[in-house]
Motif scaffolding. Structure first.
Motif, PDB file in Angstrom:
ATOM      1  N   UNK A 441       0.844  -1.196   0.000  1.00 37.93           N
ATOM      2  CA  UNK A 441       0.000   0.000   0.000  1.00 37.93           C
ATOM      3  C   UNK A 441       0.879   1.245   0.000  1.00 37.93           C
ATOM      4  N   UNK A 442       0.449   2.301  -0.719  1.00 39.12           N
ATOM      5  CA  UNK A 442       1.248   3.526  -0.718  1.00 39.12           C
ATOM      6  C   UNK A 442       1.316   4.129   0.679  1.00 39.12           C
ATOM      7  N   UNK A 443       2.462   4.741   0.966  1.00 41.63           N
ATOM      8  CA  UNK A 443       2.647   5.358   2.277  1.00 41.63           C
ATOM      9  C   UNK A 443       1.719   6.570   2.405  1.00 41.63           C
ATOM     10  N   UNK A 444       1.154   6.807   3.559  1.00 39.59           N
ATOM     11  CA  UNK A 444       0.260   7.971   3.731  1.00 39.59           C
ATOM     12  C   UNK A 444       1.024   9.289   3.519  1.00 39.59           C
ATOM     13  N   UNK A 445       0.343  10.243   2.864  1.00 38.62           N
ATOM     14  CA  UNK A 445       0.990  11.534   2.545  1.00 38.62           C
ATOM     15  C   UNK A 445       1.007  12.431   3.769  1.00 38.62           C
ATOM     16  N   UNK A 446       2.117  13.113   3.949  1.00 36.85           N
ATOM     17  CA  UNK A 446       2.253  14.070   5.046  1.00 36.85           C
ATOM     18  C   UNK A 446       1.845  15.465   4.549  1.00 36.85           C
ATOM     19  N   UNK A 447       1.782  16.416   5.455  1.00 33.55           N
ATOM     20  CA  UNK A 447       1.437  17.804   5.091  1.00 33.55           C
ATOM     21  C   UNK A 447       2.492  18.398   4.161  1.00 33.55           C
ATOM     22  N   UNK A 451       1.899  20.078   0.396  1.00 29.13           N
ATOM     23  CA  UNK A 451       2.377  21.421   0.011  1.00 29.13           C
ATOM     24  C   UNK A 451       3.257  21.340  -1.228  1.00 29.13           C
ATOM     25  N   UNK A 452       4.117  20.336  -1.296  1.00 27.42           N
ATOM     26  CA  UNK A 452       5.003  20.186  -2.455  1.00 27.42           C
ATOM     27  C   UNK A 452       4.190  19.908  -3.716  1.00 27.42           C
ATOM     28  N   UNK A 454       1.060  20.909  -4.308  1.00 23.78           N
ATOM     29  CA  UNK A 454       0.372  22.145  -4.728  1.00 23.78           C
ATOM     30  C   UNK A 454       1.340  23.095  -5.442  1.00 23.78           C
ATOM     31  N   UNK A 455       2.552  23.199  -4.918  1.00 26.18           N
ATOM     32  CA  UNK A 455       3.548  24.075  -5.547  1.00 26.18           C
ATOM     33  C   UNK A 455       3.873  23.592  -6.956  1.00 26.18           C
ATOM     34  N   UNK A 456       3.938  22.264  -7.127  1.00 22.00           N
ATOM     35  CA  UNK A 456       4.235  21.709  -8.444  1.00 22.00           C
ATOM     36  C   UNK A 456       3.115  22.020  -9.427  1.00 22.00           C
ATOM     37  N   UNK A 457       1.849  21.959  -8.952  1.00 15.45           N
ATOM     38  CA  UNK A 457       0.728  22.251  -9.842  1.00 15.45           C
ATOM     39  C   UNK A 457       0.720  23.738 -10.241  1.00 15.45           C
TER      40      UNK A 457
END
Length: 468
Positions: A441-447, A451-452, A454-457
């Motif tokens: 299972x993919x590791x849970x995403x942290x805050x 943020x990273x 959103x910045x990429x988008x």
């Protein structure tokens, strides 16, 4: 050296029950039927720091002059000669009998220490029960209950009091156990006696003479063996007596307990369906096998050819086993059995390395690939050993559920030839390889990850606007 305790008494006084109590096993048949035990039965016991051997004997009928009772009495007298001390059992509920007096007189003449045990005394007053047995003049009667264990430890401690303490040695149990099996009256007990070089078990011209499975230690050419003489196995529909049903169960248990089985056939009878059933059970149990065709002496050449043809046709699934044509009564051909037994035992216990097994597997698949099932062809990658007696080879790969039975038999033959596994069945088991990433299972995403992202988008949107 372990002291030997021999249990003696008339039929149905509880000797086999006491044997099981002393050995902490259920090795001896026990039922409320007189004459169930016929041969000597050996076992090991330990009380405190004192190990000992205990011998169960058949019901002692010292006045019997012929027949099976006479043979049982001979076995008991041989056991008495081997004894360091004797436990003489009498029945508290039947009281003192004339037969008890006759046995006691014989035991006094043996010169062995004798301990009188008054059995089946549970729920009875000891002093009252013991009173009449003083007449036997064998010392103070010891009141016990072998079924409930009352007084048994005190009896054994008293019997072993004059023997020094000895730590039980832990010997590596690496010697072969060899079960002698077959239909009734094919000569199993005669063969056991011939292998031992003495009249160790009763061999009588009557089907069903042997009722229990008798374990006998043997040393030959500095090598130890344990021979197991078993009761004859008849068709289920012909087994009527309760005793015989017990005996068949003990025979099947002996096959499971053995490393090598010697299947004894009668050359003067055709190979029967029951012979094939017994062979099938041995094969199902995975035991190494040697086939002995007994009573070969005196047959003309035509009859011998008929038997060989019959064996090849009806027992073709035993092609891995060695065949010996013998006469247990005359001793002809019996000596060669041990060589085959040793070879079958070595094959059953053989250790096969993973690299060697894998090389043999790869060579076999290159020569002949597994057949396709639809669009899928199984891929076999490596093999390793999963067990012994019988040898088990586990093959790993993909789509292994689709491997045909014919290809499995092909691999069994390849492994048998490569590792010289003569005399033992071989089992090949397939194991499906799993995808190591399938259940990840993919590791849970942290805050910080959010943020990273959103910045990429945002950067992507700005770059898109400048370009167009």
């Amino acid at each position: 050296m372990k002291p030997t305790l021999v249990l003696v008494g008339r039929p149905n006084v509880g000797k086999s029950t006491l044997f099981n109590r002393l050995t902490k096993t259920r090795d001896a048949l026990v039922a409320d039927l007189p004459g169930l035990t016929r041969d000597r039965h050996y076992g090991h016991g330990l009380v405190g720091s004192k190990p000992y051997l205990v011998v169960d004997t058949g019901g002692f009928e010292p006045v019997a002059k012929d027949g099976i009772l006479h043979e049982m009495a001979k076995q008991t007298l041989q056991a008495v000669d081997e004894a360091d001390c004797i436990i003489f059992l009498v029945d508290a509920r039947q009281g003192l009998t004339p037969q008890d007096k006759t046995i006691a007189e014989g035991l006094r003449k043996s010169g062995r220490p004798v301990f009188l045990a008054v059995n089946k005394a549970e729920g009875m007053r000891r002093e009252v029960v013991a009173a009449e047995f003083h007449e036997l003049a064998l010392g103070v009667p010891l009141v016990i209950s072998s079924a409930h264990g009352e007084g048994v430890r005190e009896l054994v401690e008293l019997a072993l009091a004059d023997f020094p303490d000895e730590e039980e040695s832990e010997e590596k149990d690496d010697h072969p156990k060899v079960a002698i099996v077959g239909r009734p009256n094919v000569g199993k007990s005669t063969l056991v006696n011939r292998l031992l070089g003495e009249e160790r078990v009763i061999a009588f011209d009557q089907p069903g003479t042997t009722r229990d499975s008798i374990y006998i230690d043997l040393e030959r050419d500095d090598r130890r063996y344990t021979l197991i003489d078993t009761a004859g196995v008849r068709k289920r529909g012909k087994v009527f007596e309760a005793i015989e049903k017990f005996s068949v169960v003990k025979t099947l248990q002996a096959i499971e307990d053995a490393n090598v089985v010697v299947l004894v056939l009668d050359a003067r009878q055709d190979v029967s369906e029951q012979d094939a059933h017994i062979a099938g059970f041995i094969l199902e149990a995975g035991r190494a096998l040697v086939v002995a065709i007994n009573k070969w002496d005196g047959l003309d050449e035509a009859r011998r050819e008929v038997i060989k043809s019959d064996l090849a046709r009806k027992l073709q699934f035993l092609e891995f086993a060695k065949y010996h044509y013998i006469s247990a009564l005359q001793g002809t051909g019996v000596g060669g059995l041990f060589k085959s037994i040793d070879g079958a035992f070595a094959a059953a216990m053989k250790k096969m390395s993973t690299p060697m097994l894998t090389r043999v597997l790869i060579a076999a698949t290159e020569k002949h690939q597994p057949p396709k099932v639809g669009p899928i062809r199984p891929k076999l990658r490596y093999a390793h050993q999963g067990g012994s007696n019988p040898p088990l080879v586990i093959v790993h790969g993909t789509a292994t559920a689709n491997v045909a039975d014919s290809y499995k038999r092909y691999l069994e033959g390849v492994f048998r030839t490569a590792f010289e596994l003569q005399g033992t069945p071989l089992r090949v088991q397939f194991k499906q390889g799993s995808n190591p990433f399938a259940d990840r299972k993919p590791a849970p995403k942290t805050e910080a990850d959010e943020n990273a992202a959103r910045s990429k988008r945002r950067r992507s949107r700005k770059a898109y606007g400048k370009k167009y």
